[in-house]
Write a protein that holds these residues in place. Structure first.
Motif, PDB file in Angstrom:
ATOM      1  N   THR A 156      -3.000   5.493   6.944  1.00  0.00           N
ATOM      2  CA  THR A 156      -3.685   5.686   5.667  1.00  0.00           C
ATOM      3  C   THR A 156      -3.070   4.790   4.605  1.00  0.00           C
ATOM      4  O   THR A 156      -3.788   4.171   3.797  1.00  0.00           O
ATOM      5  CB  THR A 156      -3.599   7.165   5.244  1.00  0.00           C
ATOM      6  OG1 THR A 156      -4.296   7.967   6.200  1.00  0.00           O
ATOM      7  CG2 THR A 156      -4.211   7.371   3.868  1.00  0.00           C
ATOM      8  N   ARG A 157      -1.754   4.687   4.584  1.00  0.00           N
ATOM      9  CA  ARG A 157      -1.089   3.807   3.617  1.00  0.00           C
ATOM     10  C   ARG A 157      -1.528   2.362   3.789  1.00  0.00           C
ATOM     11  O   ARG A 157      -1.719   1.641   2.801  1.00  0.00           O
ATOM     12  CB  ARG A 157       0.430   3.905   3.771  1.00  0.00           C
ATOM     13  CG  ARG A 157       1.015   5.234   3.337  1.00  0.00           C
ATOM     14  CD  ARG A 157       2.533   5.156   3.317  1.00  0.00           C
ATOM     15  NE  ARG A 157       3.127   6.460   3.075  1.00  0.00           N
ATOM     16  CZ  ARG A 157       4.180   6.651   2.301  1.00  0.00           C
ATOM     17  NH1 ARG A 157       4.756   5.641   1.690  1.00  0.00           N
ATOM     18  NH2 ARG A 157       4.679   7.863   2.139  1.00  0.00           N
ATOM     19  N   LEU A 158      -1.676   1.936   5.040  1.00  0.00           N
ATOM     20  CA  LEU A 158      -2.093   0.555   5.290  1.00  0.00           C
ATOM     21  C   LEU A 158      -3.513   0.308   4.789  1.00  0.00           C
ATOM     22  O   LEU A 158      -3.816  -0.756   4.240  1.00  0.00           O
ATOM     23  CB  LEU A 158      -1.996   0.244   6.782  1.00  0.00           C
ATOM     24  CG  LEU A 158      -0.569   0.108   7.325  1.00  0.00           C
ATOM     25  CD1 LEU A 158      -0.580   0.106   8.849  1.00  0.00           C
ATOM     26  CD2 LEU A 158       0.083  -1.164   6.791  1.00  0.00           C
ATOM     27  N   VAL A 159      -4.387   1.298   4.954  1.00  0.00           N
ATOM     28  CA  VAL A 159      -5.754   1.166   4.445  1.00  0.00           C
ATOM     29  C   VAL A 159      -5.743   1.137   2.918  1.00  0.00           C
ATOM     30  O   VAL A 159      -6.405   0.293   2.288  1.00  0.00           O
ATOM     31  CB  VAL A 159      -6.642   2.312   4.963  1.00  0.00           C
ATOM     32  CG1 VAL A 159      -8.021   2.274   4.289  1.00  0.00           C
ATOM     33  CG2 VAL A 159      -6.797   2.230   6.479  1.00  0.00           C
ATOM     34  N   LEU A 160      -5.006   2.048   2.308  1.00  0.00           N
ATOM     35  CA  LEU A 160      -4.928   2.085   0.842  1.00  0.00           C
ATOM     36  C   LEU A 160      -4.400   0.762   0.301  1.00  0.00           C
ATOM     37  O   LEU A 160      -4.877   0.255  -0.726  1.00  0.00           O
ATOM     38  CB  LEU A 160      -4.027   3.235   0.390  1.00  0.00           C
ATOM     39  CG  LEU A 160      -4.510   4.651   0.706  1.00  0.00           C
ATOM     40  CD1 LEU A 160      -3.446   5.676   0.313  1.00  0.00           C
ATOM     41  CD2 LEU A 160      -5.828   4.950  -0.008  1.00  0.00           C
ATOM     42  N   GLN A 161      -3.422   0.209   0.987  1.00  0.00           N
ATOM     43  CA  GLN A 161      -2.825  -1.054   0.557  1.00  0.00           C
ATOM     44  C   GLN A 161      -3.876  -2.160   0.470  1.00  0.00           C
ATOM     45  O   GLN A 161      -3.791  -3.047  -0.400  1.00  0.00           O
ATOM     46  CB  GLN A 161      -1.727  -1.441   1.555  1.00  0.00           C
ATOM     47  CG  GLN A 161      -0.796  -2.538   1.098  1.00  0.00           C
ATOM     48  CD  GLN A 161       0.307  -2.773   2.124  1.00  0.00           C
ATOM     49  OE1 GLN A 161       0.041  -3.166   3.259  1.00  0.00           O
ATOM     50  NE2 GLN A 161       1.543  -2.508   1.740  1.00  0.00           N
ATOM     51  N   GLN A 162      -4.882  -2.108   1.343  1.00  0.00           N
ATOM     52  CA  GLN A 162      -5.954  -3.111   1.308  1.00  0.00           C
ATOM     53  C   GLN A 162      -6.766  -3.037   0.020  1.00  0.00           C
ATOM     54  O   GLN A 162      -7.388  -4.015  -0.385  1.00  0.00           O
ATOM     55  CB  GLN A 162      -6.888  -2.929   2.510  1.00  0.00           C
ATOM     56  CG  GLN A 162      -6.228  -3.143   3.858  1.00  0.00           C
ATOM     57  CD  GLN A 162      -5.671  -4.533   4.015  1.00  0.00           C
ATOM     58  OE1 GLN A 162      -6.409  -5.525   3.979  1.00  0.00           O
ATOM     59  NE2 GLN A 162      -4.362  -4.641   4.169  1.00  0.00           N
TER      60      GLN A 162
END
Length: 346
Positions: A156-162
């Motif tokens: 989820t953090r990686l998606v938010l980072q996008q």
């Protein structure tokens, strides 16, 4: 055997078929050849076995474990964090989990070691309502996670980072792994990290849902799933670890060469219809090739993943040296027994 319709065409990869020749027939009791051997207690990181974790069941049902004198008792856990705790406390011999909780355990002084990979490539997607067009649209919305630091929360953090977001920009909602789709449908959450078969099933059943992002596209070099043990256990049971990994690698090779049987086994394990698993097979094995054919341990990729954890702020302590985190011996010895698949990168 499931009563689901069997309308699948088998996919035959000639080179791999040669490597899996002589395998036991479906339905054999794999423990029969392992009588007298200690039973390895193995923990999986989801309440219901996922496609990515189904290699152990293929190895069991096709008799590969028996071929190598291995007997197993498989138990499903809530998350990889729970599996790590169980291995650390001696309740399990072998754990299967995404890499993050294993790295953090070692960084905190634990004696765990990664010895193999069930799927070294990411096999999950972020699924959202269709009005969420970009990750930035998740700002202020509730998103589903299991535990902070567990795999789905990291993804989820990686998606938010996008979308230029952090966890502070959304609302974390604790959701059990098997309840993500229901939570999306009833509006409790607006984003969930789903296994490929879950995402395929959700998109078919609920036209208002779609795949916002495939994590393999966001971080293609991220190492995903690990088999790990305590170093104290490995010191006493290295031969058992070697034989287990040989059986699992044989299962990976079988899966690529035998679509119909693989779909049947995985459908029964996951509870999804054959058509969903068949479509997921095409994504996971034909397109993404998530299961390693050789050792599945690329220390450069593992180091890069640890660096990603540090950048995301989820690394608990200093990055452990790769030689403390990984023991390549069992996987390498397994490939010596089986022979390597030429042209396969991992």
């Amino acid at each position: 055997m499931s009563s689901r319709p069997r309308r699948l065409l088998a996919v035959l990869f000639v080179a791999l078929s040669a490597l899996t020749a002589g395998c036991g027939a479906l339905g054999e009791e794999p423990e029969a050849a392992a009588s007298g051997s200690p039973i390895l207690r193995i923990g999986l990181p989801t309440g219901v076995t996922s496609f990515a974790n189904a290699d152990i069941l293929v190895a069991q049902q096709k008799g590969f474990l028996a071929d190598y004198g291995v007997a197993v008792q498989v138990e499903n856990f809530r998350s990889g964090v729970s599996v790590v705790e169980a291995v650390t406390e001696g309740e399990l011999d072998v754990g299967a989990a995404s890499i993050e909780p294993v790295v953090n355990a070692v960084a905190s002084g634990g004696d765990l070691a990664i010895i193999g990979a069930y799927s070294d490539r990411l096999a999950v997607s972020a699924v959202t309502p269709k009005d969420v067009l970009t990750p930035a649209d998740l700002r202020g919305r509730p998103v589903g996670v299991q535990e902070v630091g567990a795999f789905r929360e990291v993804m989820t953090r990686l998606v938010l980072q996008q979308g230029g977001l952090t966890p502070n920009d959304v609302q974390y909602v604790p959701v059990d792994a098997q309840s993500y789709t229901a939570a999306l449908v009833d509006g409790r959450i607006q984003s969930a990290i789903l296994q490929t078969e879950q995402a395929v099933a959700a998109s078919h059943a609920y036209p208002n849902l779609h795949v916002l992002a495939n994590l393999a596209d966001i971080v293609p070099n991220y190492h995903y799933g690990t088999f790990f043990v305590s170093r104290s256990w490995l010191e006493e049971h290295r031969d058992a670890a070697n034989r287990l990994l040989a059986a699992l690698t044989k299962a990976h090779r079988f899966m690529y060469a035998n679509k119909a049987e693989t779909v049947s086994i995985v459908a029964d394990a996951t509870g999804f219809d054959d058509s969903i698993i068949s479509e997921s097979y095409d994504i996971l094995l034909t397109q993404r090739q998530i299961f390693p054919l050789n050792t599945g341990i690329d220390t450069n990729r593992i180091s890069a993943t640890v660096d990603s954890m540090s950048q995301l702020g989820i690394l608990e302590g200093s990055a452990p040296p790769i030689e403390r985190l990984v023991d390549t011996g069992p996987a390498s010895d397994a490939i010596k027994q089986l022979g390597s698949v030429s042209g396969a990168r991992r």
